[in-house]
Design an enzyme around this catalytic site. Structure first.
Site, mmCIF file in Angstrom:
data_model
loop_
_atom_site.group_PDB
_atom_site.id
_atom_site.type_symbol
_atom_site.label_atom_id
_atom_site.label_comp_id
_atom_site.label_asym_id
_atom_site.label_seq_id
_atom_site.Cartn_x
_atom_site.Cartn_y
_atom_site.Cartn_z
ATOM 1 N N ASN A 444 0.938 -1.238 0.020
ATOM 2 C CA ASN A 444 0.020 0.106 0.029
ATOM 3 C C ASN A 444 0.961 1.153 0.105
ATOM 4 O OD1 ASN A 444 -1.885 1.919 0.355
ATOM 5 N ND2 ASN A 444 -2.263 1.279 2.419
ATOM 6 N N TRP A 445 0.832 1.781 -1.122
ATOM 7 C CA TRP A 445 1.976 3.034 -1.364
ATOM 8 C C TRP A 445 1.504 4.197 -0.613
ATOM 9 C CZ3 TRP A 445 3.823 3.068 -7.093
ATOM 10 C CH2 TRP A 445 4.622 1.831 -7.436
ATOM 11 N N LYS A 446 0.194 4.325 -0.272
ATOM 12 C CA LYS A 446 -0.283 5.231 0.363
ATOM 13 C C LYS A 446 -0.147 6.682 -0.559
ATOM 14 C CE LYS A 446 -0.383 3.287 4.767
ATOM 15 N NZ LYS A 446 -0.083 3.574 6.260
ATOM 16 N N HIS A 531 -9.543 1.114 5.240
ATOM 17 C CA HIS A 531 -8.235 1.443 5.838
ATOM 18 C C HIS A 531 -8.636 2.505 6.928
ATOM 19 C CE1 HIS A 531 -4.302 2.568 6.640
ATOM 20 N NE2 HIS A 531 -3.634 1.450 5.786
ATOM 21 N N GLU A 533 -6.828 4.850 8.245
ATOM 22 C CA GLU A 533 -6.786 6.200 7.904
ATOM 23 C C GLU A 533 -7.994 6.827 7.134
ATOM 24 O OE1 GLU A 533 -1.868 5.368 7.501
ATOM 25 O OE2 GLU A 533 -3.141 5.413 5.475
ATOM 26 N N GLU A 603 -5.359 -5.049 10.675
ATOM 27 C CA GLU A 603 -4.372 -4.036 11.037
ATOM 28 C C GLU A 603 -4.529 -3.519 12.532
ATOM 29 O OE1 GLU A 603 -4.771 -0.643 8.293
ATOM 30 O OE2 GLU A 603 -6.596 -0.452 8.825
ATOM 31 N N GLY A 609 2.682 2.513 11.307
ATOM 32 C CA GLY A 609 3.586 3.750 11.255
ATOM 33 C C GLY A 609 4.113 4.109 12.717
ATOM 34 N N SER A 649 3.171 -2.545 10.634
ATOM 35 C CA SER A 649 4.657 -2.638 10.867
ATOM 36 C C SER A 649 5.315 -4.023 10.604
ATOM 37 C CB SER A 649 5.160 -2.181 12.339
ATOM 38 O OG SER A 649 4.551 -0.663 12.471
ATOM 39 N N GLY A 670 2.952 -1.170 4.279
ATOM 40 C CA GLY A 670 2.778 0.225 4.030
ATOM 41 C C GLY A 670 4.318 0.640 3.640
ATOM 42 N N GLY A 671 5.036 1.259 4.723
ATOM 43 C CA GLY A 671 6.250 2.197 4.365
ATOM 44 C C GLY A 671 7.293 1.114 3.719
#
Length: 687
Positions: A444-446, A531, A533, A603, A609, A649, A670-671
């Site tokens: 997930n590049w966001k 998600h 967010e 999640e 994050g 994470s 994610g990251g």
């Protein structure tokens, strides 16, 4: 063993505090008088109004009683244990000063119910301070009797109960009377000293002189007559027996005659109007007091006013009220002990206390309709101590007991339910038949990477996985602007493509929105919905997500549906309730055929994050729970075929441990998906 010690300490502290608080609450004026004694010893009494001391009396009793109750039921364990420790950190040095300086005869910690010497009080507080330290050090070892959701009921009900007790005792008289002038007590007998009682012991020392030298002698070694007497001193060695009533004396103001014996020996009824200080006496019932005096006159009952006030105050009272009854002088402290009301009315018969009334509850003409010999008012009331205790049990203890029983039944039912859920989870854990499910690692590049950077990363990743075939399905979910361009550089057999969101509307005037049909037209096969967010920042509700899921499935997209709890919900052990509600609100409405196109991504919001990661055991436990509720809804076959990803994470370092768990089918990354090497390291965990 630690838990046993802590809970014994907690019960002892609770019982002492409840007893101490309750006996003060039923006699708030008595506690006020004791506070005044303390302030007098410190030369501060003249600066503190009586109303403030009375308020302090009520609040102190309520604080102790509530603290004891909350300790007993283990409510707000950390806060209550700290407050208990602070209380005894203050009281222990204070009682040491009392023991050393002896400014008052007793501390009054248990009112008149239990009188301790100052040294006894100090050592009691030393023990209680040690117990408070134990409870403060290990507060969570206290066994809880009321769950957190119901604790506010106990707190509020206890506060209301103890304040009502104090308020009623101020309006009327103390509910329990522990003083020697209680109803049923014979004052004359209370003043008697038994023949075999211990007598006070004295020692006399004589100072004599001979040949210019002085020396002390006692009666045992008194010298001959050649010594000259100079002085003597007598010291009391022991107090001896002190009768319960030792300071009751009545002196008639008109002639100064002591009428104590004659009044106590009257072979009938005697009314005594008691007012320690007439200048502070409540005058709201003057007419009723005069009516009672006239009733006493008509029936031949003596009626006296007892006060410690001087002649001017007595004259002022007589002028103001028209009082015709005679006044007598009595010690102020004695009068305050006799009755906690100013004024209060006492009825004696043959020296025995028959009745007591506060000025708010005086008998009126409806109660005094005949001679006392014929009235219930002239008899000792039948409200016994056991009956009064029963009232307390019915009004306070019984409701709390029912609350505790109901709460424990509810907690036990929940425990049984969790046990049943655990059994279902255990069945899934032991089956370990997850080989039929797809293993998926989705990125997930966001809102990261511009178009050129995104195309470059997609191409690099495609080449890397083409050269080194993965053992799982790989999906990358990109911002909308990347989709069509990235689709051109990916090989569908190597990497799948997905969007990060889609609209909850099919088409129309919705500026800035991208529909599921548009996503599908770019070549994408997946879409991330729900998600955390999106839920938090854009307020996406279960109903909105429900519409998005339906439109995505209608347009042939596979849905990666995200669920998870916050840190507060995890700490409250509500994670199971949260994920179940999120599934029920948005995807459990689907048919079995449609649900097969749902990929669930768990999640934990507190791990996104933050660098925090749920342990493999925590993740596996809730993944197994999620699979169990899917099985409840759609059956075992569908549950065994549903891929559940972990997103929180996840890194190359912890992915192997996570993916080794039987109910974790991959990750939503994610990251770490923004760098080819990092993302591939996670993908390779399946090898």
């Amino acid at each position: 063993m630690r838990k046993v010690v802590v809970n014994i300490a907690r019960v002892v502290l609770a019982v002492v505090l409840i007893l101490s608080g309750f006996v003060k609450a039923v006699d708030p004026l008595g506690t006020q008088y004791k506070i005044a004694d303390y302030l007098g010893a410190l030369h501060l009494a003249q600066y503190i109004p009586d109303a403030m001391m009375l308020g302090a009396s009520v609040l102190l009793s309520a604080f102790e009683f509530m603290l004891g109750t909350l300790l007993l039921l283990a409510i707000r364990r950390r806060t209550v244990s700290l407050l208990t420790l602070l209380l005894f950190l203050v009281m222990t040095p204070l009682t040491l000063w009392l023991a050393l300086a002896n400014p008052v005869s007793d501390c009054g910690c248990f009112g008149d119910a239990l009188v301790l010497t100052n040294w006894q009080t100090f050592w009691k507080n030393v023990v209680l301070l040690a117990l408070a330290l134990i409870v403060w050090r290990y507060p969570l070892q206290m066994v809880r009797f009321v769950s957190q959701s119901n604790q506010w009921i106990v707190i509020n009900y206890t506060a209301i109960f103890i304040l009502v007790v104090s308020g009623w005792s101020l309006y009327d008289l103390p509910y329990f009377d522990f003083r020697p002038y209680h109803i049923g007590a014979n004052i004359r007998q209370g003043m008697e000293i038994p023949d075999d009682a211990e007598q006070p012991q004295f020692e006399t020392t004589f100072i004599l002189e001979k040949d210019g030298q002085r020396q002390e002698f006692t009666t045992d070694n008194y010298p001959d007559s050649t010594w000259t007497f100079i002085d003597s001193k007598t010291v009391q060695l022991s107090e001896g027996y002190v009768p319960p009533i030792h300071d009751f004396s009545i002196t008639r103001v008109s002639d100064g005659e002591d009428i104590t014996d004659s009044l106590l020996n009257v072979p009938g009824y005697v009314f005594l109007l008691v007012s320690p200080q007439l200048r502070f006496a409540d005058d709201s019932q003057l007419d009723l007091i005069n009516q009672i005096y006239e009733y006493a006159e008509d029936n031949g009952y003596p009626f006296y006013g007892l006060t410690a006030s001087g002649d001017k105050d007595i004259e002022h009272w007589q002028e103001r009220t028209g009082a015709e009854y005679p006044f007598c002088q009595t010690d102020e402290t004695t009068l305050k002990t006799v009755i906690r009301s100013n004024p209060g009315l006492l009825l004696l018969k043959n020296g025995t206390v028959i009745r007591k009334w506060s000025h708010n509850r005086l008998p009126d003409e409806y109660a005094l309709t005949a001679p006392l010999e014929k009235l219930e008012t002239g008899q000792i009331p039948e409200d016994s101590v056991p009956g009064k205790i029963l009232v307390i049990l019915l009004w306070y203890v019984l409701p709390l007991a029912l609350l505790v029983l109901g709460d424990r039944w509810w907690a036990w039912s929940r425990w049984i339910k969790r046990k049943e859920e655990s059994n279902i989870i255990f069945q899934h854990l032991t089956k370990r038949n997850n080989n039929m499910r797809k293993k998926i690692v989705a990125g997930n590049w966001k809102m990261n990477l511009n178009l050129q950077e995104g195309i470059a990363l997609a191409k690099e990743l495609n080449d890397a996985l083409k050269a080194d075939k993965p053992n799982c399905d790989v999906v990358i979910c990109t911002p909308f602007i990347h989709l069509a361009s990235v689709a051109n550089v990916l090989e569908g057999s190597v990497i799948g493509l997905g969007a990060e969101n889609c609209a909850d509307k099919e088409k129309g005037a919705f500026t800035g929105e991208v529909s599921a049909e548009m996503v599908k037209s770019t070549g994408a096969q997946y879409v991330i919905l729900g998600h955390s967010e999106r839920r938090e920042y854009y307020k996406e509700t279960p109903e909105i997500l429900k519409e998005k899921v339906l439109l995505a499935l209608k347009n042939g997209l596979k849905v990666i549906f995200c669920i998870g709890e916050t840190l507060a919900e995890r700490e409250a052990n509500k994670q199971n309730e949260v994920v179940k509600a999120e599934l029920e609100g948005s995807v459990f409405n689907l048919s079995e055929a449609d649900f097969k196109n749902i990929i669930i991504a768990y999640e934990p919001i507190w791990a996104i994050g933050t660098g925090k990661t749920a342990t493999a055991e925590q993740a596996e436990e809730i993944h197994a729970y999620i699979r169990s509720i899917v099985a409840e809804k759609y059956g075992e076959a569908v549950a065994d075929d549903t891929s559940i990803l972990y997103g929180g994470s996840c890194k190359a370092s912890n992915a192997p441990e996570l993916f080794a768990k039987p109910d974790i089918d991959g990750g939503l990354i994610g990251g770490a998906s923004l760098k080819c090497s990092d993302f591939k390291g996670i993908i390779d965990a399946w090898k």
